[in-house]
Design a protein around this motif. Structure first.
Motif, PDB file in Angstrom:
ATOM      1  N   ALA A 114      13.434  -7.526 -24.904  1.00 13.22           N
ATOM      2  CA  ALA A 114      14.756  -7.156 -24.378  1.00 13.22           C
ATOM      3  C   ALA A 114      15.044  -7.875 -23.066  1.00 13.22           C
ATOM      4  CB  ALA A 114      14.841  -5.643 -24.199  1.00 13.22           C
ATOM      5  N   ILE A 115      14.021  -8.042 -22.232  1.00 12.93           N
ATOM      6  CA  ILE A 115      14.181  -8.771 -20.965  1.00 12.93           C
ATOM      7  C   ILE A 115      14.510 -10.236 -21.245  1.00 12.93           C
ATOM      8  CG2 ILE A 115      12.952  -9.638 -18.913  1.00 12.93           C
ATOM      9  CD1 ILE A 115      13.486  -6.747 -18.560  1.00 12.93           C
ATOM     10  N   ILE A 116      13.782 -10.840 -22.181  1.00 19.12           N
ATOM     11  CA  ILE A 116      14.027 -12.246 -22.512  1.00 19.12           C
ATOM     12  C   ILE A 116      15.405 -12.393 -23.159  1.00 19.12           C
ATOM     13  CG2 ILE A 116      13.214 -14.244 -23.845  1.00 19.12           C
ATOM     14  CD1 ILE A 116      10.355 -13.009 -23.589  1.00 19.12           C
ATOM     15  N   TRP A 117      15.790 -11.448 -24.001  1.00 18.83           N
ATOM     16  CA  TRP A 117      17.095 -11.483 -24.666  1.00 18.83           C
ATOM     17  C   TRP A 117      18.218 -11.520 -23.629  1.00 18.83           C
ATOM     18  CZ3 TRP A 117      19.429 -12.253 -29.217  1.00 18.83           C
ATOM     19  CH2 TRP A 117      20.739 -11.834 -29.356  1.00 18.83           C
ATOM     20  N   ASP A 118      18.167 -10.584 -22.658  1.00 22.10           N
ATOM     21  CA  ASP A 118      19.201 -10.521 -21.627  1.00 22.10           C
ATOM     22  C   ASP A 118      18.704  -9.692 -20.453  1.00 22.10           C
ATOM     23  OD1 ASP A 118      21.462 -10.456 -20.056  1.00 22.10           O
ATOM     24  OD2 ASP A 118      22.635  -9.233 -21.438  1.00 22.10           O
ATOM     25  N   ALA A 119      18.117 -10.354 -19.473  1.00 25.49           N
ATOM     26  CA  ALA A 119      17.567  -9.662 -18.303  1.00 25.49           C
ATOM     27  C   ALA A 119      18.649  -9.008 -17.454  1.00 25.49           C
ATOM     28  CB  ALA A 119      16.750 -10.624 -17.454  1.00 25.49           C
TER      29      ALA A 119
ATOM     30  N   SER B 132      18.138 -14.039 -11.813  1.00 26.10           N
ATOM     31  CA  SER B 132      18.444 -15.456 -12.015  1.00 26.10           C
ATOM     32  C   SER B 132      17.966 -15.921 -13.394  1.00 26.10           C
ATOM     33  CB  SER B 132      17.800 -16.297 -10.913  1.00 26.10           C
ATOM     34  OG  SER B 132      16.415 -16.090 -10.889  1.00 26.10           O
ATOM     35  N   MET B 133      17.368 -15.007 -14.161  1.00 28.27           N
ATOM     36  CA  MET B 133      16.861 -15.359 -15.488  1.00 28.27           C
ATOM     37  C   MET B 133      18.017 -15.451 -16.484  1.00 28.27           C
ATOM     38  SD  MET B 133      13.753 -13.632 -17.516  1.00 28.27           S
ATOM     39  CE  MET B 133      13.466 -13.882 -19.244  1.00 28.27           C
ATOM     40  N   PRO B 134      18.107 -16.578 -17.183  1.00 32.00           N
ATOM     41  CA  PRO B 134      19.175 -16.726 -18.180  1.00 32.00           C
ATOM     42  C   PRO B 134      18.998 -15.734 -19.335  1.00 32.00           C
ATOM     43  CG  PRO B 134      18.114 -18.833 -17.724  1.00 32.00           C
ATOM     44  CD  PRO B 134      17.278 -17.772 -17.087  1.00 32.00           C
ATOM     45  N   PRO B 135      20.095 -15.282 -19.930  1.00 34.34           N
ATOM     46  CA  PRO B 135      20.007 -14.414 -21.114  1.00 34.34           C
ATOM     47  C   PRO B 135      19.774 -15.278 -22.360  1.00 34.34           C
ATOM     48  CG  PRO B 135      22.282 -14.599 -20.381  1.00 34.34           C
ATOM     49  CD  PRO B 135      21.448 -15.379 -19.414  1.00 34.34           C
ATOM     50  N   PHE B 136      18.505 -15.533 -22.663  1.00 35.62           N
ATOM     51  CA  PHE B 136      18.129 -16.494 -23.700  1.00 35.62           C
ATOM     52  C   PHE B 136      18.626 -16.127 -25.094  1.00 35.62           C
ATOM     53  CE2 PHE B 136      15.167 -17.521 -20.325  1.00 35.62           C
ATOM     54  CZ  PHE B 136      15.193 -18.906 -20.347  1.00 35.62           C
ATOM     55  N   GLY B 137      18.650 -14.851 -25.415  1.00 34.17           N
ATOM     56  CA  GLY B 137      19.137 -14.439 -26.726  1.00 34.17           C
ATOM     57  C   GLY B 137      20.638 -14.280 -26.741  1.00 34.17           C
ATOM     58  N   LYS B 138      21.142 -13.569 -25.778  1.00 33.46           N
ATOM     59  CA  LYS B 138      22.580 -13.304 -25.684  1.00 33.46           C
ATOM     60  C   LYS B 138      23.390 -14.594 -25.655  1.00 33.46           C
ATOM     61  CE  LYS B 138      25.898 -11.118 -22.582  1.00 33.46           C
ATOM     62  NZ  LYS B 138      26.023 -10.432 -21.286  1.00 33.46           N
TER      63      LYS B 138
END
Length: 120
Positions: free
Chosen positions: A74-79, A87-93
Motif C-alpha cells: 500500500a505504501i509503494i502503491w501510494d505513500a 516525496s515518494m512517488p505513487p508507483f501504482g496510482k
C-alpha cells in the motif's frame, strides 16, 4: 520471544525457497533497481545497490517496520495516503508499475532482510 522470532524467520526463509519464488525475487530486484520502473535506489539504500540515494530511509528491517506485506505494498502503491508530504512517488496510482510489477517489487523489498540472513 527470541524463539518466536527464530520460527518466524525460518518460515520466511522457507517461503523464499519455494519453486518460483527465487525467480520472482530476482525480477523484483531488477525492477527495484531499474531507473524507469521502481528506481528505489534513487532514494533508498538497499543491499547490493550501487550509488543509493539518501532521501528515503534505508530499506532494512522492513518486516519490523510494517505489519504485513500488504501494508508495504500500500505504501509503494501510494505513500501519499499515509503521508501527504512524502516525496515518494505513487508507483501504482500513477501507473509507474503495473499491478504485477508492484507485487514483484513488494516481494523483493519484503524479503531483503530474509535474503541477507540466508546468505550469511
Amino acid at each position: 520471544m527470541k524463539a518466536l522470532l527464530t520460527v518466524f524467520l525460518s518460515l520466511t526463509l522457507s517461503a523464499c525457497n519455494y519453486p518460483g519464488m527465487q525467480q520472482r525475487l530476482a525480477q523484483g530486484k531488477v525492477l527495484s533497481f531499474e531507473r524507469s520502473k521502481g528506481n528505489c535506489l534513487a532514494c533508498h539504500i538497499i543491499e547490493d545497490g550501487e550509488d543509493p540515494g539518501n532521501i528515503g530511509p534505508a530499506l532494512v528491517n522492513i518486516q519490523e517496520k510494517y505489519q504485513s506485506k500488504d501494508q508495504l505494498q500500500a505504501i509503494i502503491w501510494d505513500a501519499t495516503q499515509f503521508n501527504a508530504n512524502t516525496s515518494m512517488p505513487p508507483f501504482g496510482k500513477n501507473k509507474i508499475l503495473t499491478p504485477e510489477e508492484l507485487e514483484l517489487v513488494t516481494d523483493y523489498i519484503w524479503s531483503v532482510n530474509s535474503l541477507t540472513s540466508a546468505n550469511k
